[in-house]
Write a protein that holds these residues in place. Structure first.
Motif, short mmCIF file in Angstrom:
data_model
loop_
_atom_site.label_atom_id
_atom_site.label_comp_id
_atom_site.label_asym_id
_atom_site.label_seq_id
_atom_site.Cartn_x
_atom_site.Cartn_y
_atom_site.Cartn_z
N THR A 94 0.84 -1.21 0.00
CA THR A 94 0.00 0.00 0.00
C THR A 94 0.87 1.25 0.00
OG1 THR A 94 -1.24 -1.33 1.55
CG2 THR A 94 -2.21 0.71 0.93
N GLN B 226 0.87 4.24 -2.66
CA GLN B 226 0.79 5.66 -2.32
C GLN B 226 1.93 6.44 -2.98
OE1 GLN B 226 0.31 5.08 1.84
NE2 GLN B 226 -1.82 5.77 1.82
N THR C 256 -5.33 -6.67 0.02
CA THR C 256 -4.42 -5.67 -0.56
C THR C 256 -5.17 -4.77 -1.53
OG1 THR C 256 -2.60 -7.25 -0.34
CG2 THR C 256 -2.25 -5.38 -1.82
N ALA D 178 -7.32 -2.35 0.37
CA ALA D 178 -6.53 -1.29 1.02
C ALA D 178 -6.09 -0.25 -0.01
CB ALA D 178 -5.33 -1.90 1.74
N ILE D 179 -5.63 -0.71 -1.17
CA ILE D 179 -5.17 0.24 -2.20
C ILE D 179 -6.33 1.10 -2.68
CG2 ILE D 179 -4.28 0.43 -4.57
CD1 ILE D 179 -2.62 -2.09 -4.01
N GLU E 71 -7.24 3.60 0.08
CA GLU E 71 -6.26 4.64 0.41
C GLU E 71 -5.83 5.48 -0.79
OE1 GLU E 71 -3.04 3.19 2.87
OE2 GLU E 71 -4.41 1.85 3.93
#
Ligand code: SAH
Length: 361
Positions: A76, A80, A108, A111-112, A115
């Motif tokens: 992640t 970012q 995963t 989360a990506i 975020e």
């Protein structure tokens, strides 16, 4: 173009022939997908691999390679970093690693998406349909799975089956398409035993599969693999593993699939660090995939030797790529940069669906 013409153009190294092919592909590229070059942040998430592919340095029999697997937090963070560099897509690539469980990749992706909101491309080899369904449901957008070579003998020899499981990349590409993924495939250029006719048939297969993305690169022998030690047959039909021939395949792929997204691949930059990416972009390509893997792991993702070193250790962004694009008169894309081929396909499906409903009313 038929197979004979494709093969003829691949063979044609008469003075000026390659330059003419590249210029033709460049013109088709400009008309079909424009001057925007999409940048994808590549994260090499695991160097573990269960397979024994004869061409690949990650293959399970290479005991000399240290193995790593990134954590969800590390992946992640890399996504970012890609977003901070202005890239609209993150590509998660790895060996065929059972340690990358379906659940791990699902978490995963979530989360990506949460975020960063980036488009997510997966390139994790051959996986169960259940995984592909779940990952798509979590928001995975695209999948890259090269069929490597359409020559069945070579494929079976160089890409051995896992025990009890027949390798069928073409079947998986079909599944991915049905699940609504944007689908990419491609081949290696210059495998021992590969002929001009093989490559011509591969390019025909790109069209038949109506690929949204096509990735092509020269085969670069890795000394710790079976093919790193295999001499090339002295046969007039044997294709060379040169950048020039890989560029010709890219150019012909562009002519066959004008609206596809086509990367200028890392292997081209490996053979020619100064001009490899630019050469691909002049021969029909419209995508570059800068590496955003944490620097300390990059050497361990040794699919082939000599991969380019990170150009900008400080920010992690490959600023030189933007300078190169400016030099070529091209601009870096913002946003997802979906394949126009995919968008057209989806719009047609949508039209057929709503049209169908109206008929039913
Ligand atoms: N495990 C995934 C990702 C593999 S790495 C998969 O199998 O799809 C991505 C690509 O690197 C492969 O598809 C292959 O085409 C390419 N590759 C592997 N070994 C190579 C070599 N020695 N030279 C050039 N490209 C190579």
């Amino acid at each position: 173009m038929g197979r004979a013409e494709l093969a003829g153009r691949l063979r044609n190294t008469a003075p000026g022939a390659r330059a003419a092919l590249f210029a033709e592909a460049d013109a088709v590229r400009r008309a079909a997908v424009g001057d925007t070059v999409h940048l994808r942040g590549l994260v090499e998430i695991s160097s573990h691999c269960a397979r024994a592919c004869h061409y690949c340095g990650l293959n399970a029999n290479n005991q000399a390679l240290p193995r790593y697997r990134l954590t969800i937090a590390e992946i992640t963070a890399a996504a970012q970093a890609a977003a901070a560099c202005g890239y609209g897509t993150v590509v998660l690539q790895g060996g065929e690693d059972p340690g990358l469980t379906g659940d791990f990749i699902s978490k995963t992706i979530s989360a990506i998406k949460r975020e960063t909101g980036l488009a997510v491309t997966l390139s994790l080899g051959e996986r169960d349909t259940d995984d592909l369904i779940n990952w798509r449901a979590k928001g995975a957008d695209r999948y890259l799975l090269r069929f490597e070579t359409g020559n069945r003998d070579l494929y079976q020899r160089y890409h051995p089956d896992l025990p009890g499981r027949k390798s069928d990349r073409l079947a998986q590409l079909q599944v991915l398409r049905e699940l609504g993924y944007e689908v990419g495939s491609g081949v290696l250029v210059g495998l021992p035993g590969q002929t001009y006719d093989d490559l011509a048939a591969d390019i025909e297969l790109f069209s038949a599969l109506r690929l949204d993305m096509v990735g092509v690169g020269p085969f670069i022998p890795h000394p710790a693999t079976p093919l790193g030690r295999t001499p090339f047959p002295a046969d007039a039909e044997q294709v060379p593993n040169t950048a020039d021939l890989a560029l010709a395949v890219i150019a012909l792929a562009r002519l066959e699939l004008p609206q596809a997204n086509i990367p200028s691949t890392t292997a081209l930059a490996t053979l020619n660090p100064a001009d490899g990416y630019a050469a691909g972009l002049r021969a029909g390509a419209n995508v570059v995939m800068p590496n955003v893997t944490p620097a300390r792991y990059r050497r361990q993702y040794e699919v082939y030797p000599g991969k380019p070193a990170p150009h900008d250790e400080v920010t992690g962004c490959d600023h030189y790529i933007r300078e190169m694009l400016a030099g070529l008169g091209r601009n870096a894309g913002v946003g997802r940069g979906d394949s126009p081929a995919f968008l057209a396909r989806r719009a047609a499906a949508e039209k057929a669906r709503t049209g169908g409903e109206q008929h039913g009313n």
